[in-house]
Every structure is written in C-alpha cells, then in structure tokens.
Design an enzyme around this catalytic site. Structure first.
Site, mmCIF file in Angstrom:
data_model
loop_
_atom_site.group_PDB
_atom_site.id
_atom_site.type_symbol
_atom_site.label_atom_id
_atom_site.label_comp_id
_atom_site.label_asym_id
_atom_site.label_seq_id
_atom_site.Cartn_x
_atom_site.Cartn_y
_atom_site.Cartn_z
ATOM 1 N N ARG A 30 99.472 77.495 71.396
ATOM 2 C CA ARG A 30 99.158 76.739 72.718
ATOM 3 C C ARG A 30 99.252 77.720 73.877
ATOM 4 O O ARG A 30 99.588 77.325 74.914
ATOM 5 C CB ARG A 30 100.351 75.659 73.042
ATOM 6 C CG ARG A 30 100.240 74.725 71.895
ATOM 7 C CD ARG A 30 99.316 73.638 72.260
ATOM 8 N NE ARG A 30 99.307 72.457 71.192
ATOM 9 C CZ ARG A 30 99.853 71.113 71.465
ATOM 10 N NH1 ARG A 30 100.583 70.893 72.612
ATOM 11 N NH2 ARG A 30 99.887 70.407 70.484
ATOM 12 N N ARG A 34 98.437 73.481 79.526
ATOM 13 C CA ARG A 34 98.750 72.970 80.546
ATOM 14 C C ARG A 34 99.751 73.874 81.444
ATOM 15 O O ARG A 34 99.988 73.380 82.624
ATOM 16 C CB ARG A 34 99.397 71.752 80.558
ATOM 17 C CG ARG A 34 98.418 70.510 80.037
ATOM 18 C CD ARG A 34 99.233 69.533 79.680
ATOM 19 N NE ARG A 34 99.992 69.764 78.365
ATOM 20 C CZ ARG A 34 100.592 68.650 77.639
ATOM 21 N NH1 ARG A 34 101.004 67.477 78.139
ATOM 22 N NH2 ARG A 34 101.199 69.168 76.553
ATOM 23 N N ARG A 43 90.873 70.681 83.905
ATOM 24 C CA ARG A 43 91.302 69.514 83.177
ATOM 25 C C ARG A 43 91.207 68.400 84.322
ATOM 26 O O ARG A 43 90.885 67.193 83.958
ATOM 27 C CB ARG A 43 92.568 69.738 82.592
ATOM 28 C CG ARG A 43 92.582 69.761 81.255
ATOM 29 C CD ARG A 43 92.112 68.788 80.403
ATOM 30 N NE ARG A 43 93.171 67.738 79.921
ATOM 31 C CZ ARG A 43 93.342 66.433 80.350
ATOM 32 N NH1 ARG A 43 92.266 65.917 80.944
ATOM 33 N NH2 ARG A 43 94.202 65.701 79.802
ATOM 34 N N ASP A 79 91.364 71.000 69.166
ATOM 35 C CA ASP A 79 92.472 70.180 68.981
ATOM 36 C C ASP A 79 92.430 69.760 67.294
ATOM 37 O O ASP A 79 91.428 69.717 66.780
ATOM 38 C CB ASP A 79 92.700 68.959 69.810
ATOM 39 C CG ASP A 79 94.255 68.381 69.459
ATOM 40 O OD1 ASP A 79 95.028 69.029 70.364
ATOM 41 O OD2 ASP A 79 94.500 67.478 68.755
ATOM 42 N N TYR A 156 99.165 61.307 61.709
ATOM 43 C CA TYR A 156 98.575 60.868 63.019
ATOM 44 C C TYR A 156 97.648 59.715 62.692
ATOM 45 O O TYR A 156 97.637 58.783 63.428
ATOM 46 C CB TYR A 156 97.767 62.083 63.732
ATOM 47 C CG TYR A 156 98.491 62.841 64.445
ATOM 48 C CD1 TYR A 156 99.175 62.480 65.546
ATOM 49 C CD2 TYR A 156 98.877 64.415 64.169
ATOM 50 C CE1 TYR A 156 99.876 63.281 66.173
ATOM 51 C CE2 TYR A 156 99.615 65.096 64.911
ATOM 52 C CZ TYR A 156 100.145 64.515 66.217
ATOM 53 O OH TYR A 156 101.138 65.551 66.961
HETATM 54 O O1 1CP Z 1 95.962 77.355 73.124
HETATM 55 C C1 1CP Z 1 95.920 76.882 71.901
HETATM 56 O O2 1CP Z 1 96.590 77.162 70.883
HETATM 57 C C2 1CP Z 1 94.649 76.165 71.345
HETATM 58 C C3 1CP Z 1 94.357 74.812 71.688
HETATM 59 C C4 1CP Z 1 95.224 73.725 70.751
HETATM 60 C C5 1CP Z 1 95.972 73.869 69.547
HETATM 61 C C6 1CP Z 1 95.816 75.056 68.478
HETATM 62 C C7 1CP Z 1 95.368 72.573 71.421
HETATM 63 C C8 1CP Z 1 95.038 72.161 72.607
HETATM 64 N N1 1CP Z 1 95.941 71.589 70.321
HETATM 65 C C9 1CP Z 1 96.285 72.208 69.283
HETATM 66 C C10 1CP Z 1 96.753 71.868 68.019
HETATM 67 C C11 1CP Z 1 97.582 70.715 67.880
HETATM 68 N N2 1CP Z 1 97.163 69.608 68.562
HETATM 69 C C12 1CP Z 1 98.739 70.530 67.145
HETATM 70 C C13 1CP Z 1 99.162 71.834 66.286
HETATM 71 C C14 1CP Z 1 100.192 72.722 67.052
HETATM 72 C C15 1CP Z 1 101.283 72.103 67.416
HETATM 73 O O3 1CP Z 1 102.042 71.320 66.381
HETATM 74 O O4 1CP Z 1 101.692 72.229 68.467
HETATM 75 C C16 1CP Z 1 99.129 69.266 67.328
HETATM 76 C C17 1CP Z 1 100.161 68.721 66.519
HETATM 77 C C18 1CP Z 1 97.992 68.635 68.248
HETATM 78 C C19 1CP Z 1 98.106 67.416 68.618
HETATM 79 C C20 1CP Z 1 98.240 67.085 70.023
HETATM 80 N N3 1CP Z 1 97.119 67.170 70.813
HETATM 81 C C21 1CP Z 1 99.607 66.894 70.780
HETATM 82 C C22 1CP Z 1 100.665 66.847 70.198
HETATM 83 C C23 1CP Z 1 101.354 65.367 70.453
HETATM 84 C C24 1CP Z 1 102.464 65.124 69.531
HETATM 85 O O5 1CP Z 1 102.232 64.388 68.831
HETATM 86 O O6 1CP Z 1 103.531 65.678 69.798
HETATM 87 C C25 1CP Z 1 99.081 67.012 72.108
HETATM 88 C C26 1CP Z 1 100.011 66.698 73.304
HETATM 89 C C27 1CP Z 1 97.676 67.183 72.168
HETATM 90 C C28 1CP Z 1 96.725 67.178 73.145
HETATM 91 C C29 1CP Z 1 96.495 68.799 73.752
HETATM 92 N N4 1CP Z 1 95.910 69.554 72.854
HETATM 93 C C30 1CP Z 1 95.655 70.832 73.374
HETATM 94 C C31 1CP Z 1 96.397 70.749 74.729
HETATM 95 C C32 1CP Z 1 96.290 71.941 75.705
HETATM 96 C C33 1CP Z 1 96.700 69.513 74.862
HETATM 97 C C34 1CP Z 1 97.302 68.763 76.142
HETATM 98 C C35 1CP Z 1 96.281 67.509 76.724
HETATM 99 C C36 1CP Z 1 95.865 67.779 77.953
HETATM 100 O O7 1CP Z 1 95.432 68.607 78.511
HETATM 101 O O8 1CP Z 1 96.111 66.736 78.690
#
Ligand code: 1CP
Length: 352
Positions: A30, A34, A43, A79, A156
């Site tokens: 990540r 954010r 965003r 994502d 999910y």
């Molecule tokens: O920088 C990076 O790592 C690349 C971008 C990336 C990656 C690899 C994002 C952007 N998401 C992910 C993978 C991801 N998404 C995972 C696996 C990694 C982890 O465990 O953290 C998971 C579980 C998700 C699902 C997801 N997408 C969540 C988690 C929700 C939960 O159930 O806890 C969330 C909040 C997102 C949205 C998201 N994805 C990425 C960002 C920057 C965001 C935030 C959304 C926004 O900007 O509003």
C-alpha cells in the site's frame, strides 16, 4: 518486451532469487495511497475505481511514492477486487468504509450468476497501466503486478465487504465444500490468466495477496486455500519460469513449510511472524519479504531506525526483501515512511 528500458536497479529481483545484493531492497505494501497528500488530491476528483480503470491515472498514482522515496520496486495501482468485478459482481468503494458488494453471493445457486471473463479484454486497463508504468519507470525500480488469492476473493464475494468474523464465507467451506472448491478453482484460473497477462504487459514480478488466510484453521487452509494458491504459481511458472512469484498469506504462520514447498519464490511475512523462525522453517527454499509492524511508523525516527536494524539482523542479508508486515495506514506520516526506506538501505549497506 525488449522495447522496455533496461532495468538499472535489479536489487529486488536479485533478492527474490536469493542472489547477492549490495543492499537490502525495500518497498511497502500500500505504498501508493491515502497517506500521500498527492494521492488524496487526485482522488478528490475521481472515484476510486475510475482511477484504477484509467491507465494514465493508475500510472501516476503508482509513481507517486517513487518520486518521494528511493524504493526498489513499484506496485501497480489497482485493487484485488477487479477480479470479482470481471466475474460480473458489482463492487463499490464507500468513502471511509471500504469495499461494498450490493449483491454478494448468497449461496451455491448464485455461482450461476458469475460471468466467464476474458481477462485480457475485461481487465485490459490494468495491463495498459503496467505497460505505461514500465516505460515511465525507466528502469529505476522493478514493477510488481498482483492479484488477490482465491480464498480472500471468495470471502469478499460472499461477505459483500470486510467483516470481523467472515462467518458467511466460512459457513460455505463447512456447509458447501464442493461448491466452495469449485468457486475457488474458478477464481484461481482467472488469477493465473490475469498474472500471466500482467507479466506479458510488463510486470517483472507478481504478488498474490491472501489477506484473510489467518481466519482459517491450518486444516481449512490446507484443504481450501492452499490448492488454488499452488495452482496459480504452477500455471504462471509454466509460462514465465523466470518471473518471481510472491505469496503473502497474512496470519498463516502454520503454512510456511507448505508454501516453501510450492512454486512461489518469495514468502511475505506479517509482523506477527518471527523472521528467524521463518528462516529456520523455509531454509533456502524461498526468499522472505517483510515484516516491520506498520504501527512502528507512528514512532519517532530513532525508534524506526532501531527497529529496522533489528529486522535486518533477524532476516540476514541474503534472500530478504524489506517491507512492512502489512500495508501503509491512511494516517501514516510520509516523512516516517522515508525514514523506514532510508534506514533499510543505510543499515544493510553497512552490514552486508
Ligand atoms: O500501493 C499499493 O499497494 C497498490 C495498490 C493496492 C493494493 C495492492 C490497493 C489500492 N489495494 C491493494 C490490495 C488490496 N485491496 C488488498 C490486499 C492487501 C491488503 O491486505 O491490504 C485488500 C484486502 C484490498 C481490499 C480493499 N480495497 C480494502 C480493504 C478493506 C477491508 O476489508 O479491510 C480497501 C480499503 C480497498 C480500497 C483501496 N485499495 C487501494 C487503495 C489506495 C484503497 C483506498 C480507497 C480510496 O482511495 O478511497
């Protein structure tokens, strides 16, 4: 793919292959997101999945952390939930809450609702973003593609979002084991095709995120999560044997031995895992990635440096890719991320 700029910094790929490196390479899960004001600014104008689906914007966000920190790898901005979308499920990103599926899978009969995706067409925007990013990086860092693991994606798709207990998806495993296996196999097939297409488009390594592996008992992980994880690496390796495959099964310490016996080259550790114990179990079968507790980034810089030193000593200089034990948090200070990255480079140069 010979028209890509040559890779000038191959420390990440060398460490993934357990080859000697001048210093320990580092990236952060990540790392694009954010906690960066420039991400929040971008965003503010577009919905999350609009950014993901627009290759110019996804490339820009991927590069943002690399402009600030001397990272050794970039991870494409996307994502894990693009696969459920390609399978025909609607996914919304709710501000402050995270992903939401308005119509999750209610039972095995709903498997008939799933589409048969053409990955290269339906997720073509990810491949386009990878190709653009690989050019824009000009060889300064390796480019990582990724996908979610079948169990985490199944969770999910059934829960409809995040959950504390994941009891609906675990109910499937115990009440509908055959339907669960068929769903997991179907997701695994899409994952493998997607990762192969990402490599064809410019990804130099791929990571599979099994973020919810730790919810499973060792037996359930072995019965349900591990076979499709193995199948993905086997299929990717059959086409691209030279490209490192990374698996991050959060919370699945018990699975280290089995994962080391799979086709994955690198095993990601979360911060609850002891690097020395992991090394003892894995031996030379795989490189390790991780595993600083992301919350250490809330500490003062001197504490971060001391903890980085401890982490590097515990892993040793060979076959280690430094990272956090999970992703950056939205309230992390970018200056503290800089301290982390610089400390990894400084201490590993001194001790190697
Ligand atoms: O920088 C990076 O790592 C690349 C971008 C990336 C990656 C690899 C994002 C952007 N998401 C992910 C993978 C991801 N998404 C995972 C696996 C990694 C982890 O465990 O953290 C998971 C579980 C998700 C699902 C997801 N997408 C969540 C988690 C929700 C939960 O159930 O806890 C969330 C909040 C997102 C949205 C998201 N994805 C990425 C960002 C920057 C965001 C935030 C959304 C926004 O900007 O509003």
């Amino acid at each position: 793919m010979s028209d890509f700029p040559p890779l000038k910094n191959d420390t990440f790929l060398r460490a993934a292959r357990r080859e000697p490196v001048p210093y320990t390479p580092v990236w952060m899960m990540r790392q694009a997101g954010r906690y960066l004001p420039e991400y929040r600014a971008l965003r503010a104008m577009d919905a999350f999945f609009e950014v993901v689906r627009t290759p110019e914007l996804a490339t820009e966000v991927t590069l943002q952390p690399l402009r600030r920190f001397p990272l050794d790898a970039a991870i494409i901005f996307s994502d894990i939930l693009v696969i459920p979308q390609a399978l025909g499920l609607r996914v919304e990103m709710v501000k402050g809450k995270g992903p939401h599926f308005p119509e999750p899978l209610a039972g095995p009969a709903d498997l008939a609702r799933l589409a048969d995706p053409d990955v290269r067409r339906d997720l073509g925007y990810v491949m386009e973003a990878l190709t653009r990013t690989r050019h824009a990086l000009e060889g300064r860092a390796a480019l990582i593609g990724f996908c979610g693991a079948p169990w985490t994606l199944m969770a999910y798709m059934i829960e409809g979002g995040g959950s504390k207990t994941f009891s609906a998806s675990k109910t499937w495993l115990y009440r509908h084991p055959e339907a669960s296996r068929s769903l997991l196999d179907r997701i695994a097939e899409v994952c493998a095709e997607f990762l192969i297409a990402q490599i064809d488009a410019g990804a130099q390594a791929v990571q599979v995120f099994d973020s919810w592996a730790g919810l499973l008992s060792p037996e359930a992980f072995a019965a349900f999560a591990l076979p499709p994880l193995r199948a993905i690496a086997d299929r990717v390796k059959a086409v691209h044997p030279e490209v490192p495959c990374i698996v991050f099964a959060r919370g699945a310490f018990y699975a280290l031995d089995a994962l080391a016996d799979s086709a994955y080259d690198v095993i990601g550790l979360d911060w609850t895992m002891d690097p020395r114990e992991a090394r003892r179990i894995v031996g030379t079968r795989a490189a390790l990635q991780g595993n600083l507790d992301p919350c250490i980034l809330y500490a003062e810089p001197d504490v971060i440096r001391a903890e980085v030193r401890r982490m590097l000593e515990a892993f040793g200089p060979v076959g280690h890719i430094a990272n956090l034990g999970h992703g950056m948090h939205p309230d992390h200070d970018p200056a503290h991320a800089a301290v982390f990255v610089e400390a990894v480079h400084a201490f590993s140069r001194r001790t190697s």
